[in-house]
Design an enzyme around this catalytic site. Structure first.
Site, short mmCIF file in Angstrom:
data_model
loop_
_atom_site.label_atom_id
_atom_site.label_comp_id
_atom_site.label_asym_id
_atom_site.label_seq_id
_atom_site.Cartn_x
_atom_site.Cartn_y
_atom_site.Cartn_z
N LEU A 30 38.82 105.45 -9.79
CA LEU A 30 38.56 106.85 -9.44
C LEU A 30 39.30 107.19 -8.15
O LEU A 30 39.47 106.34 -7.27
CB LEU A 30 37.06 107.06 -9.22
CG LEU A 30 36.12 106.71 -10.38
CD1 LEU A 30 34.67 106.93 -9.96
CD2 LEU A 30 36.45 107.51 -11.62
N ASP A 31 39.72 108.44 -8.03
CA ASP A 31 40.32 108.91 -6.78
C ASP A 31 39.29 108.79 -5.65
O ASP A 31 38.08 108.83 -5.89
CB ASP A 31 40.77 110.36 -6.90
CG ASP A 31 41.95 110.53 -7.84
OD1 ASP A 31 42.68 109.56 -8.06
OD2 ASP A 31 42.13 111.65 -8.37
N LYS A 32 39.80 108.72 -4.44
CA LYS A 32 38.93 108.61 -3.26
C LYS A 32 37.83 109.66 -3.26
O LYS A 32 36.66 109.37 -3.02
CB LYS A 32 39.77 108.72 -1.99
CG LYS A 32 38.96 108.84 -0.71
CD LYS A 32 39.87 109.15 0.47
CE LYS A 32 39.05 109.49 1.71
NZ LYS A 32 39.89 109.92 2.85
N THR A 46 36.69 111.52 -5.73
CA THR A 46 35.94 111.67 -6.98
C THR A 46 34.74 110.73 -6.92
O THR A 46 34.89 109.55 -6.63
CB THR A 46 36.81 111.34 -8.19
OG1 THR A 46 37.90 112.27 -8.26
CG2 THR A 46 36.01 111.42 -9.49
N ARG A 83 42.50 117.56 -12.79
CA ARG A 83 42.82 118.51 -11.73
C ARG A 83 44.04 119.35 -12.09
O ARG A 83 44.07 120.57 -11.86
CB ARG A 83 43.04 117.75 -10.42
CG ARG A 83 41.79 116.98 -9.99
CD ARG A 83 42.10 115.84 -9.03
NE ARG A 83 42.57 116.32 -7.75
CZ ARG A 83 43.01 115.52 -6.78
NH1 ARG A 83 43.03 114.20 -6.97
NH2 ARG A 83 43.42 116.03 -5.63
#
Length: 306
Positions: A147-149, A151, A248
């Site tokens: 996961l992105d930072k 998220t 996104r």
């Protein structure tokens, strides 16, 4: 946070896997059988170097031995090395589930998955390194769904090389179900829909992506609007593909960007991080073969908007 090295002797990570050989595998070589169970060639090569690696009837045997129906094959996995450059750091971990093969974490927003130049000691991997070390176990970071930072939500980490390979194969073969919740700007005209638009880099950027019909890779996102309020919509999202920043980029493309997204919609009136949450994951247990399903409720910052 400060790096904290515990005065603990690291022992082996031991996992014993047992297989009862059915008639369909009668006559299979052991290595061929293990590949049928999801082991990679690299897994088998590594296991060959481990002590007492494959055993039948209490006796060690070679990987090229033929199996007979009714036999019980035992595979002994022993790992003693740890991921380099991941210092252990004590932090709270929201552990949703854990067994000998996997660990499921509900990651908060703002916490990177793994260390980087500016986040050497404040990532999920650092916290897991401490968690393992406190138990006297080696730690190799093997994350199945990164996961992105910024998220939040559910992520799965494999605890040994075999479960890691099987989970990775599931993700690659789209056998790992992921459902996200996002808050987007505006009211979507269609309550359900599919966004099928290829995604590529922006001017060879390492980070930023865009819809690119000439050079992009195919990306497919399915969505369903759950509810709308205050000019925003809460959307449930299922990914058919897993491109970088896919959700996104796709919602910006259709004119409903995620709120708080510093890259694609830098409007921080309501949130200072993208309103994206890994809400639900479903997959088959990599070793037991049982169905697994986990849900993480919306975090407080996203609930507040609605």
């Amino acid at each position: 946070m400060t790096c904290y090295k515990m005065p603990i002797i690291i022992h082996l990570m031991n996992r014993t896997l047992t297989y009862e050989i059915s008639t369909e595998y009668d006559g299979f070589l052991i290595d061929k059988y293990l590949k049928s169970q999801g082991y990679s060639s690299a897994n088998i090569t590594a296991i060959k170097k481990m002590p007492n690696n494959v055993v039948i009837n209490g006796q060690w045997v070679h990987m090229n031995r033929k199996l007979s129906a009714g036999e019980v094959l035992t595979v002994n996995i022993s790992e003693d090395n740890s991921s380099e450059k991941i210092p252990p750091v004590k932090m709270a971990l929201d552990i949703v589930y854990e067994d000998e093969d996997i660990i499921v974490i509900n990651k908060p927003a703002g916490l990177p998955i793994h260390p980087s130049l500016n986040h050497y000691e404040d990532s999920l991997a650092n916290g897991l390194a401490y968690y393992y070390e406190s138990q006297g176990k080696p730690f190799i970071f093997r994350c199945a769904n990164r996961l992105d930072k910024n998220t939040s939500g559910l992520t799965v980490i494999a605890k040994h090389l075999v479960s890691a390979n099987i989970l990775s194969t599931m993700v690659k073969n789209r056998q790992f179900y992921r459902e996200y919740y996002a808050i987007v700007r505006g009211t979507l005209a269609e309550k359900t829909g599919t966004i099928d638009a290829p995604i590529g880099r922006v001017d060879d950027s390492i980070i930023t992506r865009q819809v690119d019909f000439e050079n992009g890779e195919r990306a497919v996102t399915h969505y369903e609007v759950i509810k709308g309020n205050n000019g925003h919509s809460l959307v449930s999202i299922h990914l058919e593909t897993g491109r970088t920043h896919q959700i996104r980029v796709h919602f910006k493309y259709i004119g409903h960007p995620l709120i708080g997204d510093h890259l694609y919609n830098p409007d921080f009136e309501y949130m200072n991080r993208q309103a994206l949450h890994s809400h639900k994951i479903e997959f088959t247990h990599p070793i037991a073969g049982s169905p697994m399903s986990f849900v993480a409720d919306l975090p407080t910052d996203m609930q507040f908007i609605l």
